[in-house]
Design a protein around this motif. Structure first.
Motif, PDB file in Angstrom:
ATOM      1  N   ARG A 151       0.830  -1.215   0.000  1.00  0.00           N
ATOM      2  CA  ARG A 151       0.000   0.000   0.000  1.00  0.00           C
ATOM      3  C   ARG A 151       0.864   1.263   0.000  1.00  0.00           C
ATOM      4  N   THR A 164       1.185   3.729  -3.263  1.00  0.00           N
ATOM      5  CA  THR A 164       0.688   5.084  -3.035  1.00  0.00           C
ATOM      6  C   THR A 164       1.766   6.110  -3.374  1.00  0.00           C
ATOM      7  N   PRO A 212      -2.465   6.514  -6.456  1.00  0.00           N
ATOM      8  CA  PRO A 212      -3.686   5.902  -6.973  1.00  0.00           C
ATOM      9  C   PRO A 212      -4.957   6.618  -6.530  1.00  0.00           C
ATOM     10  N   LEU A 237      -7.278   1.812  -4.721  1.00  0.00           N
ATOM     11  CA  LEU A 237      -6.297   0.755  -4.481  1.00  0.00           C
ATOM     12  C   LEU A 237      -6.906  -0.291  -3.564  1.00  0.00           C
ATOM     13  N   VAL A 273      -3.574  -7.196  -6.547  1.00  0.00           N
ATOM     14  CA  VAL A 273      -3.621  -5.744  -6.420  1.00  0.00           C
ATOM     15  C   VAL A 273      -4.533  -5.205  -7.529  1.00  0.00           C
ATOM     16  N   VAL A 321      -5.470  -1.550  -8.902  1.00  0.00           N
ATOM     17  CA  VAL A 321      -5.019  -0.174  -8.728  1.00  0.00           C
ATOM     18  C   VAL A 321      -5.477   0.675  -9.910  1.00  0.00           C
ATOM     19  N   SER A 330      -4.890   4.513 -11.467  1.00  0.00           N
ATOM     20  CA  SER A 330      -3.957   5.638 -11.347  1.00  0.00           C
ATOM     21  C   SER A 330      -3.863   6.396 -12.660  1.00  0.00           C
TER      22      SER A 330
END
Length: 100
Positions: A20, A24, A29, A32, A57, A59, A61
């Protein structure tokens, strides 16, 4: 005073927290989600007994805009390189740009 029992074996943060924090910092993101899938792989190849070996994961972004699926996965891999080398056996990645 330092505990001799832990001096040579530093306590590691949970991998979920590391993932995380790193994603980040690297990708800022807008969404997430990290899923620990390790229990589904208990006793299988790559299970190191820690309960922290297999992850998914998801995500989203802005860093992914204009990138191919492979390019997006490369950005995730770069952010997690040493974890993938040393602590994570398997990582499924779902990477998307905002609005996708």
């Amino acid at each position: 005073m330092t505990d001799p029992a832990t001096a040579s074996h530093p306590i590691q943060r949970p991998i979920v927290d590391e993932i995380r924090d790193r994603l980040t910092a690297a990708l800022s993101p807008t969404a997430l989600t990290i899923s620990n899938d390790s229990a589904q792989h208990a006793g299988h190849l790559g299970d190191d007994g820690t309960g922290e070996s297999h992850f998914t994961v998801t995500v989203e972004s802005g860093a992914f805009v204009g990138l191919s699926r492979v390019g997006r996965q490369r950005l995730v891999h770069q952010a997690l390189a040493d974890l993938l080398r040393d602590r994570i056996h398997a990582l499924a990645i779902r990477a998307r740009a905002p609005g996708e």
